[in-house]
Design a protein around this motif. Structure first.
Motif, short mmCIF file in Angstrom:
data_model
loop_
_atom_site.label_atom_id
_atom_site.label_comp_id
_atom_site.label_asym_id
_atom_site.label_seq_id
_atom_site.Cartn_x
_atom_site.Cartn_y
_atom_site.Cartn_z
N UNK A 129 10.65 -58.63 3.58
CA UNK A 129 11.49 -57.61 4.21
C UNK A 129 11.26 -56.29 3.49
N UNK A 130 10.76 -55.31 4.22
CA UNK A 130 10.35 -54.04 3.62
C UNK A 130 11.42 -52.99 3.89
N UNK A 131 11.85 -52.32 2.84
CA UNK A 131 12.72 -51.16 2.99
C UNK A 131 12.15 -50.05 2.12
N UNK A 132 12.42 -48.83 2.53
CA UNK A 132 11.94 -47.68 1.77
C UNK A 132 13.02 -46.61 1.78
N UNK A 138 6.13 -47.44 6.35
CA UNK A 138 6.77 -47.19 7.64
C UNK A 138 5.75 -47.29 8.77
N UNK A 139 6.15 -47.94 9.83
CA UNK A 139 5.29 -48.13 10.99
C UNK A 139 5.16 -46.83 11.77
N UNK A 177 19.54 -42.07 8.97
CA UNK A 177 18.21 -42.32 9.51
C UNK A 177 17.93 -41.38 10.68
N UNK A 178 18.96 -41.13 11.49
CA UNK A 178 18.80 -40.26 12.65
C UNK A 178 18.41 -38.84 12.26
N UNK A 179 18.79 -38.40 11.06
CA UNK A 179 18.46 -37.03 10.65
C UNK A 179 16.96 -36.84 10.42
N UNK A 180 16.20 -37.92 10.40
CA UNK A 180 14.74 -37.79 10.28
C UNK A 180 14.13 -37.10 11.50
N UNK A 181 14.83 -37.11 12.63
CA UNK A 181 14.28 -36.45 13.83
C UNK A 181 14.21 -34.94 13.66
N UNK A 182 14.86 -34.40 12.62
CA UNK A 182 14.76 -32.97 12.34
C UNK A 182 13.39 -32.60 11.79
N UNK A 220 12.03 -43.39 14.73
CA UNK A 220 13.15 -43.78 13.87
C UNK A 220 13.63 -45.18 14.25
N UNK A 221 13.78 -45.44 15.56
CA UNK A 221 14.22 -46.76 16.02
C UNK A 221 13.24 -47.85 15.59
N UNK A 222 11.96 -47.56 15.66
CA UNK A 222 10.93 -48.54 15.29
C UNK A 222 11.04 -48.92 13.81
N UNK A 223 11.54 -48.01 12.99
CA UNK A 223 11.61 -48.23 11.54
C UNK A 223 13.04 -48.39 11.02
N UNK A 224 14.00 -48.46 11.90
CA UNK A 224 15.42 -48.45 11.50
C UNK A 224 15.73 -49.49 10.41
#
Length: 97
Positions: free
Chosen positions: A33-36, A50-51, A74-79, A88-92
């Motif tokens: 299980x990968x988290x970053x 991250x994919x 996580x949603x703030x990455x869209x900025x 973001x959804x793919x890597x949530x």
């Protein structure tokens, strides 16, 4: 006739390898299980873990973080230019703050 049959046989056997050749599979992380942490990771770590994130997008994430501070969600990455909601959804499940 034999050559046609042999060619078909070889083609059928090679199809799984051809199908897998286009996939980016990093067996180093298989089954883990990968988290970053996007607020601490380097561009290299982001690109590797991250994919759909290559070095250009990973560096954009780091540059944005250095200029604007830590990401609050996580949603703030869209900025970040080049990062959309689908990415973001793919890597949530991998994104940690």
């Amino acid at each position: 006739m034999f050559i046609k049959w042999l060619f078909t046989f070889i083609l059928v056997l090679s199809l799984p390898q051809v199908a897998l050749a286009g996939q980016k599979v990093n067996s180093k992380y298989e089954g883990i299980e990968i988290t970053v942490n996007v607020n601490q990771a380097s561009a290299e770590e982001l690109a590797d873990l991250l994919t759909g994130i290559g070095m250009k997008k990973a560096q954009a994430i780091v540059d944005y973080r250095e200029k604007h501070g830590d990401f609050e969600s996580a949603e703030s990455l869209v900025d970040v230019k080049g990062i959309g909601p689908a990415l973001v959804d793919k890597n949530r499940e991998r994104i940690q703050l």
